[in-house]
Design a protein around this motif. Sequence first.
Motif, mmCIF file in Angstrom:
data_model
loop_
_atom_site.group_PDB
_atom_site.id
_atom_site.type_symbol
_atom_site.label_atom_id
_atom_site.label_comp_id
_atom_site.label_asym_id
_atom_site.label_seq_id
_atom_site.Cartn_x
_atom_site.Cartn_y
_atom_site.Cartn_z
ATOM 1 N N ALA A 42 -22.153 37.853 76.568
ATOM 2 C CA ALA A 42 -23.305 37.023 76.942
ATOM 3 C C ALA A 42 -23.469 36.901 78.461
ATOM 4 C CB ALA A 42 -23.161 35.633 76.333
ATOM 5 N N GLN A 46 -29.464 40.879 80.282
ATOM 6 C CA GLN A 46 -30.127 41.572 79.170
ATOM 7 C C GLN A 46 -30.716 42.909 79.598
ATOM 8 O OE1 GLN A 46 -32.947 38.828 77.532
ATOM 9 N NE2 GLN A 46 -31.435 37.966 76.127
ATOM 10 N N GLN A 47 -31.120 42.991 80.846
ATOM 11 C CA GLN A 47 -31.765 44.224 81.320
ATOM 12 C C GLN A 47 -30.757 45.338 81.572
ATOM 13 O OE1 GLN A 47 -31.892 41.186 82.562
ATOM 14 N NE2 GLN A 47 -33.893 40.643 83.401
ATOM 15 N N GLU A 184 -27.283 31.800 85.614
ATOM 16 C CA GLU A 184 -27.134 32.711 84.471
ATOM 17 C C GLU A 184 -25.687 32.927 84.052
ATOM 18 O OE1 GLU A 184 -28.542 33.449 87.379
ATOM 19 O OE2 GLU A 184 -30.310 34.732 87.173
#
Length: 357
Positions: A42, A46-47, A184
Amino acid sequence: MTSQTVLVTGGAGYIGSATAHLLVRAGYRVVVFDNLYQGHRAAVPQQAAFVLGDLADRAAVSQVFDRYPDIGCVMHFASYTLVGESMERPFKYLRDNLVNALNLLEAMIAHGVKRFILSSTANLFDLPSDRAAEPIREDAPIAPGSPYGESKFFIERALHWMHRIYGLKYVSLRYFNASGALPECGEDHAPETHLIPLVLQVALGQRPYVTIFGDDYPTRDGTCVRDYIHVADLAEAHILAMAALDQLGARCYNLGNGRGFTVKEVVETARKVTGAPIPAVIGPRRPGDPAVLVASSESIRRELGWQPKHLDLESIIRSAWEWHRAHPNGYGDTHLGGEAPPALRDLPPASQREDKG
Ligand code: UFG
């Protein structure tokens, strides 16, 4: 032409994931290679492309370069990183950190990738306290404080030869104490051994107290002095170094804020930031801990224009606190907790073995 794809080993870990996030923000394509023994899926942006794999597996490492032929630079974070554990399990550090880095370098050279940034450490500088009274420059004598620090020095020496023999361009970034968080991603180790997250776990009521490892060091309050540098500032240094690699050739830079804080000062600042009492007890020294580690980062400031943005301890701890409050159980995943796969394990910790000598 320089390719814009960056391979980040250990990109699911604390500093690697922060760097992966900033690379993505800056428009780079990112491939993360991580075995998730200590990292968290996690934490990876995401990219980014994610490859689950182990640097001990030479075929898997080579396949990454086959699969992503645009990789133009490697940032190498994946390693065992605990000073204290390395004093108990020296082979795990001296062997595996070096061999894994060599596997990576060999695959790079075989695929014609010759740009490399190393995640190195202030643990190279276990200087006598009179020498460490001044901020530590890159030309200070190398005196690793532990097998962990020595393993990073081994890798720096390997880089020297890769540069001479193959023309590899590299920068080794020797971090002092990485700390703080991005919105993040933050610090989540299992087991946790680092001071700031431990102190914040006490503030969250997850631990009854923090143990201060030794109050008999030759420092202003008897506890160890460290230079706490925000993980976002470290990540920025990687991106700057990568952009300058072709001009630099081969360089080592020390990365810190240039100001030292004692363990007691960290605990006191965390009390202020969190409003929690944070009980602390004094324990024995932890083997492998130098008394004072404060960086001089003049070289990278002068040569690359690096400017850390998080200068005061309070704002660094506040950013960590915000992340820990939002993620009281860290990433909440069930990763394997920092243990190597059975084939890679070395002798049990020294404290658990009978001494026959
Ligand atoms: N400390 C305590 N109690 C704890 C944990 C830590 O008193 O429960 C003390 C340590 O003795 C040390 C200071 O807090 O004096 C910071 O300890 P950390 O474990 O947070 O960080 P280290 O300084 O040991 O190590 C970090 C990185 C290493 C790197 C080193 C170089 O984890 O990878 O900085 O400075 F080598």
